[in-house]
Design a protein around this motif. Structure first.
Motif, PDB file in Angstrom:
ATOM      1  N   TYR A   5      64.288  23.598  14.458  1.00 52.97           N
ATOM      2  CA  TYR A   5      63.173  23.142  15.290  1.00 52.97           C
ATOM      3  C   TYR A   5      63.321  21.705  15.748  1.00 52.97           C
ATOM      4  CZ  TYR A   5      60.666  27.409  14.296  1.00 52.97           C
ATOM      5  OH  TYR A   5      60.298  28.730  14.207  1.00 52.97           O
ATOM      6  N   VAL A   6      63.955  20.873  14.953  1.00 51.58           N
ATOM      7  CA  VAL A   6      64.069  19.459  15.301  1.00 51.58           C
ATOM      8  C   VAL A   6      65.372  19.174  16.045  1.00 51.58           C
ATOM      9  CG1 VAL A   6      64.216  17.128  14.335  1.00 51.58           C
ATOM     10  CG2 VAL A   6      62.599  18.764  13.387  1.00 51.58           C
ATOM     11  N   GLY A   7      66.454  19.862  15.679  1.00 54.66           N
ATOM     12  CA  GLY A   7      67.744  19.544  16.257  1.00 54.66           C
ATOM     13  C   GLY A   7      68.181  20.457  17.379  1.00 54.66           C
ATOM     14  N   ILE A   8      67.999  21.751  17.225  1.00 51.73           N
ATOM     15  CA  ILE A   8      68.539  22.712  18.183  1.00 51.73           C
ATOM     16  C   ILE A   8      67.550  23.038  19.305  1.00 51.73           C
ATOM     17  CG2 ILE A   8      69.529  25.015  18.420  1.00 51.73           C
ATOM     18  CD1 ILE A   8      71.247  23.208  16.706  1.00 51.73           C
ATOM     19  N   LEU A   9      66.309  23.313  18.954  1.00 51.43           N
ATOM     20  CA  LEU A   9      65.324  23.737  19.957  1.00 51.43           C
ATOM     21  C   LEU A   9      65.109  22.704  21.071  1.00 51.43           C
ATOM     22  CD1 LEU A   9      63.404  26.010  20.767  1.00 51.43           C
ATOM     23  CD2 LEU A   9      61.633  24.885  19.427  1.00 51.43           C
ATOM     24  N   PRO A  10      64.948  21.407  20.766  1.00 50.56           N
ATOM     25  CA  PRO A  10      64.790  20.444  21.864  1.00 50.56           C
ATOM     26  C   PRO A  10      66.004  20.395  22.801  1.00 50.56           C
ATOM     27  CG  PRO A  10      64.112  19.464  19.812  1.00 50.56           C
ATOM     28  CD  PRO A  10      64.743  20.760  19.471  1.00 50.56           C
ATOM     29  N   LEU A  11      67.204  20.478  22.243  1.00 52.82           N
ATOM     30  CA  LEU A  11      68.408  20.486  23.085  1.00 52.82           C
ATOM     31  C   LEU A  11      68.427  21.710  23.989  1.00 52.82           C
ATOM     32  CD1 LEU A  11      71.101  19.318  20.509  1.00 52.82           C
ATOM     33  CD2 LEU A  11      70.057  17.980  22.348  1.00 52.82           C
ATOM     34  N   TYR A  12      68.044  22.851  23.437  1.00 52.08           N
ATOM     35  CA  TYR A  12      67.998  24.080  24.221  1.00 52.08           C
ATOM     36  C   TYR A  12      66.973  23.957  25.362  1.00 52.08           C
ATOM     37  CZ  TYR A  12      67.138  28.951  25.414  1.00 52.08           C
ATOM     38  OH  TYR A  12      66.958  30.120  26.101  1.00 52.08           O
ATOM     39  N   ILE A  13      65.805  23.435  25.060  1.00 50.41           N
ATOM     40  CA  ILE A  13      64.756  23.301  26.072  1.00 50.41           C
ATOM     41  C   ILE A  13      65.189  22.346  27.173  1.00 50.41           C
ATOM     42  CG2 ILE A  13      62.417  22.434  26.466  1.00 50.41           C
ATOM     43  CD1 ILE A  13      61.703  23.592  23.700  1.00 50.41           C
ATOM     44  N   TYR A  14      65.773  21.202  26.811  1.00 51.45           N
ATOM     45  CA  TYR A  14      66.242  20.250  27.820  1.00 51.45           C
ATOM     46  C   TYR A  14      67.391  20.843  28.637  1.00 51.45           C
ATOM     47  CZ  TYR A  14      63.324  16.547  25.926  1.00 51.45           C
ATOM     48  OH  TYR A  14      62.253  15.800  25.518  1.00 51.45           O
ATOM     49  N   GLY A  15      68.253  21.612  28.008  1.00 51.64           N
ATOM     50  CA  GLY A  15      69.344  22.260  28.729  1.00 51.64           C
ATOM     51  C   GLY A  15      68.846  23.268  29.744  1.00 51.64           C
ATOM     52  N   VAL A  16      67.864  24.067  29.359  1.00 52.63           N
ATOM     53  CA  VAL A  16      67.298  25.063  30.278  1.00 52.63           C
ATOM     54  C   VAL A  16      66.581  24.362  31.432  1.00 52.63           C
ATOM     55  CG1 VAL A  16      65.555  26.875  30.491  1.00 52.63           C
ATOM     56  CG2 VAL A  16      67.136  26.890  28.572  1.00 52.63           C
ATOM     57  N   ALA A  17      65.867  23.275  31.143  1.00 50.18           N
ATOM     58  CA  ALA A  17      65.186  22.532  32.209  1.00 50.18           C
ATOM     59  C   ALA A  17      66.193  21.920  33.181  1.00 50.18           C
ATOM     60  CB  ALA A  17      64.304  21.449  31.607  1.00 50.18           C
TER      61      ALA A  17
END
Length: 70
Positions: A5-17
């Protein structure tokens, strides 16, 4: 779980955006992305529709299989 939740999810969300912004800027990228999605969908649908091999059910003689529980 915290790492996800802290390391992977934010990177995924920014990548999709970021990917969304790139697709919105170029018609050719939008067409390419649509083509990739359509091909992926078709391939997965064909993989899913393969007939399954029926399992041999030893001792299956009646309509219902009983577990022998009392």
């Amino acid at each position: 779980m915290v790492t996800l939740y802290v390391g992977i999810l934010p990177l995924y969300i920014y990548g999709v955006a970021a990917l969304e912004r790139q697709i919105e800027r170029s018609l050719s990228r939008l067409i390419l992305f649509g083509f990739v999605v359509a091909v992926s969908h078709t391939a997965l649908a064909k993989l899913r529709s393969k007939p399954e091999i029926p399992e041999k059910m030893e001792g299956y003689e009646s309509e219902f299989q009983l577990l022998g529980l009392s």
